[in-house]
Design a protein around this motif. Sequence first.
Motif, PDB file in Angstrom:
ATOM      1  N   SER A 185       0.850  -1.182   0.000  1.00  0.00           N
ATOM      2  CA  SER A 185       0.000   0.000   0.000  1.00  0.00           C
ATOM      3  C   SER A 185       0.896   1.246   0.000  1.00  0.00           C
ATOM      4  N   TYR A 186       0.347   2.329  -0.501  1.00  0.00           N
ATOM      5  CA  TYR A 186       1.065   3.601  -0.526  1.00  0.00           C
ATOM      6  C   TYR A 186       0.593   4.451   0.648  1.00  0.00           C
ATOM      7  N   THR A 188       4.610   3.339   1.414  1.00  0.00           N
ATOM      8  CA  THR A 188       5.483   2.373   2.079  1.00  0.00           C
ATOM      9  C   THR A 188       6.792   3.102   2.368  1.00  0.00           C
ATOM     10  N   CYS A 208       0.991  -4.816  -9.614  1.00  0.00           N
ATOM     11  CA  CYS A 208       1.325  -3.725  -8.707  1.00  0.00           C
ATOM     12  C   CYS A 208       2.555  -2.949  -9.144  1.00  0.00           C
TER      13      CYS A 208
END
Length: 233
Positions: A185-186, A188, A208
């Motif tokens: 997820s952003y 990181t 991704c």
Amino acid sequence: NLGVVNIPVYVHVVYSNSQQNVSDQQINAQISVLNNDFRASNNDINQVPSEFAGLVADSEINFTLAGTFRHANSTSAWSTNDTVKAAYPPVTPSTHLNIWVCNISGGILGYAQFPGGPSSTDGVVVLYSSLPGGSAAPYNQGRTLTHEVGHYLNLRHIWGDGRCKQDDFVADTPSSDGPNYGCPSYPTVNCRSNDMTMNYMDYVYDACMYMFSTGQKSRMRTILQSGGSRAAL
Ligand code: ARG
Ligand code: ZN
Ligand code: CA
């Protein structure tokens, strides 16, 4: 300035069963993925977070299939020791990117030779099931080849294969402490900055990863320029 560089590609399909003997249609789909990714025309590029959106690069490198060679061989899985290249040598590797599509042992998706290595082993090897629609989910959207061609054109992993201080020799990819896996997820955060986990040169799932950076573009194009180690391409 070279403009758009076209790199002709030879594909060597080396198979011991019908699954490994990937179809022409799958090879064409793989070349399309490669072109979309290198020209920033991939349809997931809009997922790049705004922090990195300004760094998204169209590398202006294009790939054209110049020929496919098919070889039946009783070896059911090849190791990374280049025996597949010894069995089926690269064809004019100074002017063509050679790609071996085969089964690889040890859970390896692919491997590449950096610029400047021996011509007898020049090119990239990818797992047959990593091609688009193959069985290596979640690594079956063709991005193993994108990653490996990145290496072939001189790109390092974005963590530089070391800890925070180890550089990938690209200024606009933030320092990272090691590979990211899965679908991070952003944001990181590593090394006091947000990792560019969606870069093709990280270790995340195919779905991704969706960008090269401007700095990576310039590192790739440097070796394609006159006097560069892959200028003959
Ligand atoms: N582990 C291989 C390498 O470092 C390939 C990684 C490919 N990753 C992917 N999401 N397809 O060369
Ligand atoms: Zn790699
Ligand atoms: Ca960097």
